[in-house]
Design an enzyme around this catalytic site. Structure first.
Site, PDB file in Angstrom:
ATOM      1  CG  ASN A  83      -1.702   1.226   1.433  1.00  0.00           C
ATOM      2  OD1 ASN A  83      -1.772   2.058   0.534  1.00  0.00           O
ATOM      3  ND2 ASN A  83      -2.318   1.374   2.599  1.00  0.00           N
TER       4      ASN A  83
ATOM      5  CG  HIS B  50      -5.946   1.985   5.137  1.00  0.00           C
ATOM      6  ND1 HIS B  50      -5.536   2.943   6.033  1.00  0.00           N
ATOM      7  CD2 HIS B  50      -4.918   1.110   5.022  1.00  0.00           C
ATOM      8  CE1 HIS B  50      -4.299   2.662   6.428  1.00  0.00           C
ATOM      9  NE2 HIS B  50      -3.909   1.549   5.831  1.00  0.00           N
TER      10      HIS B  50
ATOM     11  CB  SER C 159       5.014  -1.755  11.999  1.00  0.00           C
ATOM     12  OG  SER C 159       4.590  -0.435  12.253  1.00  0.00           O
TER      13      SER C 159
ATOM     14  CD  GLU D 108      -3.614  -2.424   7.314  1.00  0.00           C
ATOM     15  OE1 GLU D 108      -2.487  -2.608   6.869  1.00  0.00           O
ATOM     16  OE2 GLU D 108      -4.312  -1.430   7.032  1.00  0.00           O
TER      17      GLU D 108
ATOM     18  N   GLY E  85       2.321   2.271  10.779  1.00  0.00           N
ATOM     19  CA  GLY E  85       3.279   3.368  10.630  1.00  0.00           C
ATOM     20  C   GLY E  85       3.998   3.753  11.906  1.00  0.00           C
TER      21      GLY E  85
ATOM     22  CE  LYS F 285      -0.224   3.313   4.736  1.00  0.00           C
ATOM     23  NZ  LYS F 285      -0.197   3.425   6.172  1.00  0.00           N
TER      24      LYS F 285
ATOM     25  CD  GLU G 195      -3.050   5.551   6.730  1.00  0.00           C
ATOM     26  OE1 GLU G 195      -2.984   5.556   5.489  1.00  0.00           O
ATOM     27  OE2 GLU G 195      -2.173   5.034   7.457  1.00  0.00           O
TER      28      GLU G 195
END
Ligand code: PGA
Length: 258
Positions: free
Chosen positions: A10, A102, A220, A174, A180, A12, A104
């Site tokens: 991904n 996701h 991560s 996730e 991250g 991003k 985010e």
């Protein structure tokens, strides 16, 4: 039932078109010695603006070892939806998978479970594969509601999908606190939650469907963590953010999943 592993990168909001082409070519180059049948399903998810260029690079190479995903879509076919891209448009650009839900997107762009469900339906109706993300926040984990929250996200995401559709879908677990941050979720705990998700699928559908659906871990993931993650009974692969932006780390993760 043996499920084919999946490693998805991904990207991003990173990479201009030339960077995307270079990274795509680099990834393919790093896998050139490996027989396609031995590889996991390798997926890259560039930004909308780089999909065309990345797809062209994939086609020019013609090795078929790397597939294309989008990071988001809209569920309507067409119309007055400024700034959005439909599933058909993404398919037309070479995408075979679309990441939805996701954290985010949920956090910054208000994507709800209902929208995730509508997107999943549109993706499957067009013959593409949804990569449905779920995950708990640190507060939810500390409050002991992780399983409840994940089960609820998955139940709502899959609403009204057929067993066949679910069997070919991909879920990515996730934990938000692991994304991250460099803080990978302990492999046995990730496996426990993923087995729980599989159980939710089994209770909503049947054992076959639960056995077929691929469930990835994300948060991560690094070259140093992938082997232990893949050794778990229920983890079928990884959704990789930061480490997918470098040829070296991404190809090491792909090779670590073999
Ligand atoms: P990360 O991102 O690997 O950088 O933690 C994973 C993701 O958000 O999909």
């Amino acid at each position: 039932m043996s499920r084919r592993p999946v490693i998805a990168g991904n990207w991003k909001m990173h990479n201009l078109q030339q960077d995307a082409v270079d990274l795509t070519n680099g990834v393919m180059q790093s896998l050139r010695e490996i027989d396609k049948a031995a590889l996991p399903e390798v997926i890259i998810a560039p930004t909308f603006t780089s999909l065309y260029a990345a797809n062209k690079a994939l086609k020019d190479c013609g090795c078929g070892k790397v597939r294309l995903a989008a990071q988001n879509c809209y569920y309507e076919e067409k119309g007055a939806f400024t700034g959005e891209c439909s599933v058909q448009m993404l398919k037309d650009t070479g995408c075979e998978y679309i990441i939805i839900g996701h954290s985010e997107r949920r956090q910054y762009f208000g994507e709800t479970d209902e929208m995730v469900n509508k997107k999943a339906k549109a993706i499957l109706a067009n013959g593409l594969v949804p990569i449905i993300c779920c995950g708990e926040s640190l507060e939810q984990r500390e409050a002991g509601v992780t399983d409840y929250h994940i089960a609820s996200q998955i139940t709502k995401a899959l609403r009204d999908l057929t067993a066949q559709e679910v069997a070919k879908s991909i879920i990515a677990y996730e934990p938000i606190w692991a994304i991250g941050t460099g803080k990978t979720c302990d492999s046995t705990e990730a496996n426990r939650v993923i087995a729980m998700i599989r159980n939710v699928v089994k209770s909503l559908y049947d054992a076959n469907t639960a056995d077929s659906i691929r469930i990835l871990y994300g948060g991560s993931v690094k070259p140093e963590t992938i082997k232990e993650q893949m050794a778990q009974s229920d983890i079928d692969g990884a959704l990789v953010g930061g480490a997918s932006l470098k040829v070296d780390s991404f190809s090491q993760i792909v090779k670590g999943a073999m």
